[in-house]
Design an enzyme around this catalytic site. Structure first.
Site, PDB file in Angstrom:
ATOM      1  N   HIS A   3       0.824  -1.208   0.000  1.00  0.00           N
ATOM      2  CA  HIS A   3       0.000   0.000   0.000  1.00  0.00           C
ATOM      3  C   HIS A   3       0.865   1.268   0.000  1.00  0.00           C
ATOM      4  O   HIS A   3       0.390   2.335  -0.372  1.00  0.00           O
ATOM      5  CB  HIS A   3      -0.900  -0.008   1.234  1.00  0.00           C
ATOM      6  CG  HIS A   3      -2.338   0.336   0.977  1.00  0.00           C
ATOM      7  ND1 HIS A   3      -2.922   0.366  -0.266  1.00  0.00           N
ATOM      8  CD2 HIS A   3      -3.329   0.658   1.845  1.00  0.00           C
ATOM      9  CE1 HIS A   3      -4.199   0.689  -0.157  1.00  0.00           C
ATOM     10  NE2 HIS A   3      -4.470   0.876   1.117  1.00  0.00           N
TER      11      HIS A   3
ATOM     12  N   ASN B 209      -7.018   6.120   3.556  1.00  0.00           N
ATOM     13  CA  ASN B 209      -8.424   6.390   3.250  1.00  0.00           C
ATOM     14  C   ASN B 209      -8.829   7.840   3.464  1.00  0.00           C
ATOM     15  O   ASN B 209      -9.945   8.223   3.130  1.00  0.00           O
ATOM     16  CB  ASN B 209      -9.332   5.474   4.066  1.00  0.00           C
ATOM     17  CG  ASN B 209      -9.141   4.015   3.709  1.00  0.00           C
ATOM     18  OD1 ASN B 209      -8.437   3.672   2.753  1.00  0.00           O
ATOM     19  ND2 ASN B 209      -9.757   3.144   4.469  1.00  0.00           N
TER      20      ASN B 209
ATOM     21  N   ASP C  91      -0.830   2.495  -5.409  1.00  0.00           N
ATOM     22  CA  ASP C  91      -0.846   1.066  -5.699  1.00  0.00           C
ATOM     23  C   ASP C  91      -2.119   0.695  -6.443  1.00  0.00           C
ATOM     24  O   ASP C  91      -3.143   1.361  -6.322  1.00  0.00           O
ATOM     25  CB  ASP C  91      -0.747   0.264  -4.398  1.00  0.00           C
ATOM     26  CG  ASP C  91      -1.918   0.531  -3.447  1.00  0.00           C
ATOM     27  OD1 ASP C  91      -2.089   1.701  -3.054  1.00  0.00           O
ATOM     28  OD2 ASP C  91      -2.654  -0.414  -3.114  1.00  0.00           O
TER      29      ASP C  91
ATOM     30  N   ASN D 223      -9.599   3.223  -1.978  1.00  0.00           N
ATOM     31  CA  ASN D 223     -10.199   4.172  -1.035  1.00  0.00           C
ATOM     32  C   ASN D 223      -9.446   5.492  -0.926  1.00  0.00           C
ATOM     33  O   ASN D 223     -10.058   6.541  -0.724  1.00  0.00           O
ATOM     34  CB  ASN D 223     -10.339   3.527   0.346  1.00  0.00           C
ATOM     35  CG  ASN D 223     -11.354   2.412   0.347  1.00  0.00           C
ATOM     36  OD1 ASN D 223     -12.300   2.420  -0.428  1.00  0.00           O
ATOM     37  ND2 ASN D 223     -11.152   1.434   1.198  1.00  0.00           N
TER      38      ASN D 223
END
Length: 182
Positions: A19, A68, A93, A114
């Site tokens: 991530h 997020n 990513d 997100n």
């Protein structure tokens, strides 16, 4: 002025996870561009490194919000510097792209990401430059596939780590095209 925003999660426990490939790309770019060290900017909710590329001021930005909530940092920077979404590039990513490959988009939906969804929501548009870095998908082991949210928070495998040094120069090339630099 241009902003190059890498997406990731803050904290050493996330430093080498899939991530955080956006943060890893910015670390490469900061070194390649000989920009100043990243410094935390509480007001902008980000760590920022800056420098000049062909007389254009460029900020490398790592939001210090969690993935997020990346849009909060992006919106704060755009408002403070009076920029538009056309002035930003976002590096993140993407599980729909093979590991160590990339795709460039100029306007597309979040496709389940997100962090990108939050940026789109906070800016009110999906019209900004993106470099999507492939991390692949989890593989099935004994008939069970790891959930996506667990997969992205795992460290890169040794095989994946070997591919990253070849990926980041391609990111730099795409950014030069976006910035219209030779």
């Amino acid at each position: 002025m241009k902003l190059i925003i890498g997406l990731g999660n803050p904290g050493t426990q996330h430093a080498h996870t899939r991530h955080n490939i956006g943060f890893l790309a910015l670390d490469f770019l900061q070194h390649a561009f000989s920009f100043e060290a990243f410094a935390k900017n509480q007001k902008m909710l980000a760590e920022v490194s800056s420098g000049l590329l062909k007389n254009e001021k460029v900020l490398l930005v790592k939001p210090t919000t969690f993935m997020n909530e990346s849009g909060s940092a992006v919106r704060a920077l755009i408002q403070f510097y009076k920029l538009t979404p056309a002035d930003i590039a976002v590096i993140h990513d993407d599980m729909d792209i093979s590991s160590a490959d990339l795709r460039v988009t100029r306007s597309s939906r979040a496709a389940g990401h997100n962090g990108v969804a939050d940026i789109i929501e906070k800016l009110g548009t999906q019209d900004f430059f993106r470099i999507r870095l492939g991390i692949g998908r989890p593989t099935e082991v004994s008939g069970v596939c790891m959930p996506s949210h667990d997969f992205v928070l795992q460290n890169f495998s040794p095989e994946e780590q070997e591919k990253l040094p070849n990926l980041f120069p391609k990111v730099q090339e795409e950014l030069f095209r976006w910035l219209a630099l030779p």
